[in-house]
Enzyme design. Structure first.
Site, PDB file in Angstrom:
ATOM      1  N   ASN A  10      47.374  28.121  36.585  1.00 46.50           N
ATOM      2  CA  ASN A  10      46.960  29.066  37.620  1.00 46.50           C
ATOM      3  C   ASN A  10      47.639  28.657  38.935  1.00 46.50           C
ATOM      4  OD1 ASN A  10      45.493  30.284  39.812  1.00 46.50           O
ATOM      5  ND2 ASN A  10      43.819  30.695  38.408  1.00 46.50           N
ATOM      6  N   ARG A  36      51.442  29.590  56.234  1.00 45.83           N
ATOM      7  CA  ARG A  36      52.491  29.557  57.256  1.00 45.83           C
ATOM      8  C   ARG A  36      53.357  30.807  57.277  1.00 45.83           C
ATOM      9  NH1 ARG A  36      54.029  24.500  59.368  1.00 45.83           N
ATOM     10  NH2 ARG A  36      55.640  25.677  60.476  1.00 45.83           N
ATOM     11  N   HIS A  96      45.087  35.129  39.922  1.00 49.98           N
ATOM     12  CA  HIS A  96      43.794  35.784  40.133  1.00 49.98           C
ATOM     13  C   HIS A  96      43.827  36.456  41.504  1.00 49.98           C
ATOM     14  CE1 HIS A  96      39.157  35.538  39.487  1.00 49.98           C
ATOM     15  NE2 HIS A  96      39.464  36.555  40.283  1.00 49.98           N
ATOM     16  N   GLU A 152      43.792  37.540  36.068  1.00 47.26           N
ATOM     17  CA  GLU A 152      42.333  37.499  36.141  1.00 47.26           C
ATOM     18  C   GLU A 152      41.847  38.352  37.307  1.00 47.26           C
ATOM     19  OE1 GLU A 152      41.669  32.875  34.638  1.00 47.26           O
ATOM     20  OE2 GLU A 152      41.349  33.392  36.756  1.00 47.26           O
ATOM     21  N   HIS A 206      37.935  26.387  34.519  1.00 50.80           N
ATOM     22  CA  HIS A 206      37.234  26.103  35.773  1.00 50.80           C
ATOM     23  C   HIS A 206      36.869  24.614  35.831  1.00 50.80           C
ATOM     24  CE1 HIS A 206      35.585  27.892  39.461  1.00 50.80           C
ATOM     25  NE2 HIS A 206      34.846  26.780  39.461  1.00 50.80           N
TER      26      HIS A 206
END
EC number: 2.6.99.2
Length: 238
Positions: A7, A18, A43, A70, A191
């Protein structure tokens, strides 16, 4: 072997802090593939605070491995984005607007009819569907009734309790996985999985097809370098 999908949200967060294009999100995705990752996960959220919607188009044009998007399918913009890009997989996550990170799975019983409708929308376009669920047998059962291809087990509880008692921490996930296997569902997970807890989890869960890892992997890469880090995570899955 369980596949590793990286991910890259945190890379986008750093870039956006920035402006400009440093670090280059597309280059990082291609490097992750080159270092052995079998997939890339993003995601996007409505405020585009990390992954921008344009990033999805840019990534889809170059990614050679599995692309996993996701998000919350209750957002029409998200659904349109997925259908326009046709990733290998869409993971449906019940995020609230402005939520910092995912913190619960779908109630697949309460929302079964809605999820069944959305699963069909994506599958009609040849997109594999995974539903984000807590490690609860009833939620796995409900997910199966939607027609989804896979579930993604939400692993925060496992990670939080791993050092206190890893056998107790993983027991609900094993039960959920056995039930998913019985129902013919593919199993993903994600997760807070990291270099400390990943190997035990992967070895404990029967039929684990894929893990999606972002925050911990990108954080480790600050110390170890991206190539070494991707290799270390792959070793935990071997």
């Amino acid at each position: 072997m369980t596949k590793l999908s990286v991910n890259i949200n945190k890379i986008a967060t750093l870039r956006n802090s920035r402006g400009g294009n440093n670090p280059d999100l597309v280059k990082v995705a291609l490097d992750c593939e080159r270092y052995g990752a079998q997939g890339i996960t993003v995601h996007p959220r409505p405020d585009e605070r990390h992954i921008r919607y344009q990033d999805v188009y840019d990534l889809k044009a170059v990614i050679a491995t599995e692309f996993n998007i996701e998000g919350n399918c209750k957002e029409d913009k998200f659904v349109d984005l997925v259908l326009a890009n046709k990733p290998a997989q869409v993971t449906l996550v019940p995020d609230a607007e402005g939520q910092i990170t995912s913190n619960h799975g779908w109630d697949t019983i309460k929302h079964k009819d809605y999820l069944k409708e959305m699963v069909a929308v994506f599958q009609k376009e040849g997109i594999r569907v995974s539903i984000f669920v807590d490690p609860v047998v009833e939620m796995v059962e409900g997910a199966a009734e939607t027609g989804t291809d896979r579930i993604e087990l939400y692993t925060e509880a496992y990670a939080h309790n791993y050092f206190a008692d890893r056998e107790k921490a993983v027991v609900n996930y094993i039960a959920a996985a056995h039930h998913a296997n019985k129902l013919g569902l593919g199993i993903n997970a994600g997760h807070d999985l990291d270099l400390h807890n990943l190997h035990y989890f992967a070895q404990s869960i029967p039929g684990l097809l894929e893990v999606s890892i972002g925050h911990a992997l990108i954080s480790d890469a600050l110390y170890l370098g991206l190539e070494t880090t991707v290799q270390k995570y792959l070793q935990q899955l071997a």
